[in-house]
Write a protein that holds these residues in place. Structure first.
Motif, mmCIF file in Angstrom:
data_model
loop_
_atom_site.group_PDB
_atom_site.id
_atom_site.type_symbol
_atom_site.label_atom_id
_atom_site.label_comp_id
_atom_site.label_asym_id
_atom_site.label_seq_id
_atom_site.Cartn_x
_atom_site.Cartn_y
_atom_site.Cartn_z
ATOM 1 N N ARG A 232 0.384 -2.117 -2.780
ATOM 2 C CA ARG A 232 -0.098 -3.138 -1.834
ATOM 3 C C ARG A 232 -0.199 -4.504 -2.488
ATOM 4 N NH1 ARG A 232 -4.515 -5.837 -0.030
ATOM 5 N NH2 ARG A 232 -5.736 -5.132 -1.818
ATOM 6 N N LYS B 104 4.698 -3.853 -1.483
ATOM 7 C CA LYS B 104 5.558 -2.727 -1.086
ATOM 8 C C LYS B 104 4.760 -1.854 -0.120
ATOM 9 C CE LYS B 104 7.927 -2.998 -5.553
ATOM 10 N NZ LYS B 104 8.157 -2.355 -6.873
ATOM 11 N N ARG C 12 5.558 -0.096 2.543
ATOM 12 C CA ARG C 12 6.056 1.227 2.924
ATOM 13 C C ARG C 12 5.624 2.278 1.907
ATOM 14 N NH1 ARG C 12 10.606 4.159 1.937
ATOM 15 N NH2 ARG C 12 11.493 2.501 0.666
ATOM 16 N N VAL D 273 1.874 2.952 2.185
ATOM 17 C CA VAL D 273 1.575 3.835 3.321
ATOM 18 C C VAL D 273 1.915 5.280 2.975
ATOM 19 C CG1 VAL D 273 2.286 4.423 5.687
ATOM 20 C CG2 VAL D 273 1.787 2.048 5.078
ATOM 21 N N HIS D 274 3.056 5.503 2.283
ATOM 22 C CA HIS D 274 3.435 6.871 1.891
ATOM 23 C C HIS D 274 2.367 7.508 1.007
ATOM 24 C CE1 HIS D 274 7.154 6.835 3.887
ATOM 25 N NE2 HIS D 274 7.909 6.224 2.976
ATOM 26 N N LEU E 89 -1.644 -1.003 8.119
ATOM 27 C CA LEU E 89 -0.632 -1.127 9.180
ATOM 28 C C LEU E 89 -0.941 -2.303 10.102
ATOM 29 C CD1 LEU E 89 -0.290 2.675 10.009
ATOM 30 C CD2 LEU E 89 1.534 1.224 9.094
ATOM 31 N N THR F 71 1.967 -4.842 9.071
ATOM 32 C CA THR F 71 3.158 -4.393 9.809
ATOM 33 C C THR F 71 3.002 -4.731 11.291
ATOM 34 O OG1 THR F 71 2.426 -2.175 10.516
ATOM 35 C CG2 THR F 71 3.196 -2.397 8.236
ATOM 36 N N ASN G 261 3.537 -2.243 13.468
ATOM 37 C CA ASN G 261 3.393 -0.916 14.063
ATOM 38 C C ASN G 261 1.963 -0.735 14.569
ATOM 39 O OD1 ASN G 261 3.578 1.765 14.806
ATOM 40 N ND2 ASN G 261 4.704 2.392 12.954
#
Length: 641
Positions: free
Chosen positions: A66, A72, A74, A77-78, A104, A108, A110
């Motif tokens: 983060r 990064k 993505r 979040v993974h 998120l 993002t 989303n």
């Protein structure tokens, strides 16, 4: 000659209320905070349980991704999603849902997945005892997301429930009250917002937080000023002043309360057009921000959790003080000073916006640009003003809310520009559009006053003109309490009487303008009134009295500087000195008049040749994305008076 006035204080107060950060910088649900809590919990010894080891590792990786440059998200979040593979206990599960929802939501687009995680965090955390930070932060962020999705009816009951069950948690109870009050303000329900702020002030008093009590009361005072409930504002501000002076605590917090208090006082005076009366408060405000700039941030958290708030960051307060100083200088007619402080504020804003995406910074930038545009139009820099109007359009294209809040002002500025380049049909269209878009009484009065000046110059719009003048009659039921706008309304009446040849009536109106403008140091209105009175005396053959008016008008116009009044005054001085037999003075005045005419003509041609000049035809919808170039000027410099 366009009239420039205040009409921005309500807009500034609204932006401040919706843009302030009524919460602490440290966020309990953040990844960094969770890591810090684990590391300080004493469980890093050799007997660390297996679930905490894997959790700490995944959390560490997530925070690393983060905070990478660039982030990064993505991978972050993974890592957080991997936590659920270990079937964690409820506390870890709820916190991870909150962290995922927060990442998120903030990083993002989303929003549906963010909403799902936040709803789970809110639901699970209510089943876990003593888990207030996660529970209430989930409610707070989820309500923000609902508002972003225009689901206000979902946000309000969520916040009400969170407020109801947070009474034993002072920080969150206060923060959620602030949040719901801001939500009501967005819906223009200021009565409900004020009620909630009153509840918050009483709660803060009960839990022994005079600092946060003052924040609630000052916020309520801001809304009351926006509502023009002056009878309630005055006793409230008196109480706030006493609380602020008596409170002994963190020096930066105390000074920030004083800045908040003084900003309300200054905007109250400016909104009333009382440019001279505001000076002591403005001086105190400027001294206060100098004091804050010398203080070091104290990282020691207050002992009372209800005190864990700040109004605005120190850097934002500095820009705000520059901004209200610009507003004062603009009204008073100190345009060089206004430009100087605008340049300083815009430079500071550019630095801040590199690190901070707070919406209030864009609002500050737009209001500053709106003021510098008015300065440029007066000082004879129309081409630069037009480019800055285009810059405001670009800023508004990036934010629908910013455009909604500034559309009327933007069309008003275009109307003023149209007057300056003698495009009177376009000026009328722009002002008519602005009137359709505003519900703010001061701005409405300001636009009508300028539209009346357009009709006077056109000379054939008698029915529309008299209809407007009836609605801004300074002698009877004037629609607003603004000293400045009422003085401008007298000037408009005097201008009309002058064009109609009713000189005694014109003198009466203009003397009233002079009396009011001198009382509050409204230099530009003073200069305009003096030169028009001088013109009247010249027409009546009273050359000595005319000279007594035009000479100080010229001196004041040079000090402002106001190019149009200088042009007008120099033309009169040329004719006066000829009539009085002062050949040398007449020649000097003629030379001045020629110089001013040349400067204005060159600027006129430059402005009308810009592709941005086509903005004068825009009267509907959002600002045009691209502006097509045109072949050259479409207007003439027939008359600049």
């Amino acid at each position: 000659m366009q009239l420039l006035g205040e009409s921005y204080c309500h807009q500034l107060l609204h932006a401040l209320w919706l843009g302030v950060s009524h919460h602490r910088t440290w966020q309990p649900g953040s990844l960094a905070a969770a890591l810090k809590n684990l590391l300080l919990s004493g469980k890093m010894a050799s007997n660390v349980e297996a679930p905490e080891r894997w959790y700490l590792a995944l959390l560490g990786f997530a925070e690393h991704f983060r905070t990478s440059s660039p982030p990064k998200i993505r991978l972050c979040v993974h890592c957080l999603q991997a936590v659920f593979q270990f079937k964690p206990p409820q506390r870890i599960e709820a916190r991870t849902h909150l962290q995922l929802g927060s990442v998120l939501y903030h990083h993002t687009k989303n929003s549906e997945l963010a909403r799902s995680h936040l709803e789970k965090a809110w639901f699970i955390s209510q089943q876990v005892p003593q888990f207030e930070d996660v529970k209430f932060e989930a409610a707070s962020i989820l309500s923000e997301l609902f508002c972003q999705q225009n689901l206000v009816d979902s946000a309000k009951p969520l916040l009400r429930k969170a407020i109801q069950i947070s009474q034993q948690t002072p920080y969150w109870h206060c923060r959620l009250l602030f949040q719901l009050a801001q939500l009501h303000t967005l819906e223009k329900d200021l009565v409900s917002a004020c009620d909630l702020l009153g509840v918050g002030a009483e709660y803060a008093r009960v839990v022994g937080s005079e600092y946060t009590r003052a924040l609630f009361l000052l916020s309520k005072g801001m809304l009351l000023l926006m509502e023009r409930k002056l009878g309630e504002v005055h006793p409230l501000l008196t109480l706030c002043g006493t609380i602020v002076e008596n409170w002994q605590g963190n020096p930066i917090q105390k000074e920030s309360l004083r800045v908040f208090f003084l900003v309300l006082q200054v905007t109250h005076y400016l909104d009333a057009g009382q440019v001279k009366s505001v000076k002591p408060c403005l001086k105190q405000l400027q001294q206060c921000i100098q004091t804050i700039s010398t203080l070091h941030d104290d990282e020691i958290l207050p002992s009372n959790p209800a005190d864990l708030f700040h109004w605005l960051p120190k850097e934002h307060m500095c820009v705000l003080v520059y901004l209200v100083t610009v507003m004062h200088s603009m009204q008073a007619g100190y345009l060089e000073k206004a430009q100087k402080y605008t340049d300083k504020a815009l430079m500071q804003l550019e630095k801040l916006k590199m690190l901070d995406c707070s919406p209030i910074l864009s609002t500050f930038q737009v209001i500053l640009l709106e003021h510098i545009i008015m300065c440029r139009l007066v000082t004879g820099h129309k081409a630069t003003a037009l480019q800055e109007i285009s810059q405001v359009c670009q800023l508004c294209q990036q934010s629908p809310r910013l455009f909604t809040n500034h559309a009327a002002q933007l069309h008003t500025l275009l109307g003023l520009y149209c007057i300056s380049v003698n495009c009177m049909d376009n000026a009328e269209a722009q002002f008519t559009t602005a009137l359709r878009l505003t519900t703010h009484q001061e701005l409405w009065t300001y636009i009508v006053t300028n539209l009346a000046s357009v009709y006077i110059r056109e000379g054939n719009r008698h029915q529309e003109l008299y209809s407007l003048l009836e609605r801004i009659n300074p002698d009877h039921n004037f629609p607003v309490s603004s000293h400045c706008l009422r003085a401008a309304a007298f000037y408009i009446r005097g201008l009309l009487s002058f064009f109609q040849g009713r000189y005694n009536e014109a003198k009466r109106f203009l003397r009233e303008t002079l009396k009011m403008s001198n009382a509050e140091d409204l230099n530009r209105l003073t200069a305009c009134s003096l030169v028009l009175l001088g013109h009247i005396f010249y027409v009546l053959g009273n050359h000595r009295e005319s000279n007594n008016m035009v000479v100080p008008a010229m001196q004041l116009a040079s000090k402002i500087p106001d190019m149009s009044v200088q042009l007008w005054s120099s033309a009169l001085l040329k004719d006066l000195n000829k009539a009085l037999g002062n050949t040398m003075d007449a020649h000097e005045a003629a030379q001045m008049h020629q110089n001013f005419s040349q400067q204005l003509l060159q600027d006129h041609i430059a402005a009308c040749s810009l592709p941005e000049h086509n903005l004068i035809s825009w009267t509907d919808g959002p600002p045009p994305v691209q502006i097509q170039a045109q072949n050259g000027p479409t207007t003439s410099l027939a008359s600049l008076l």
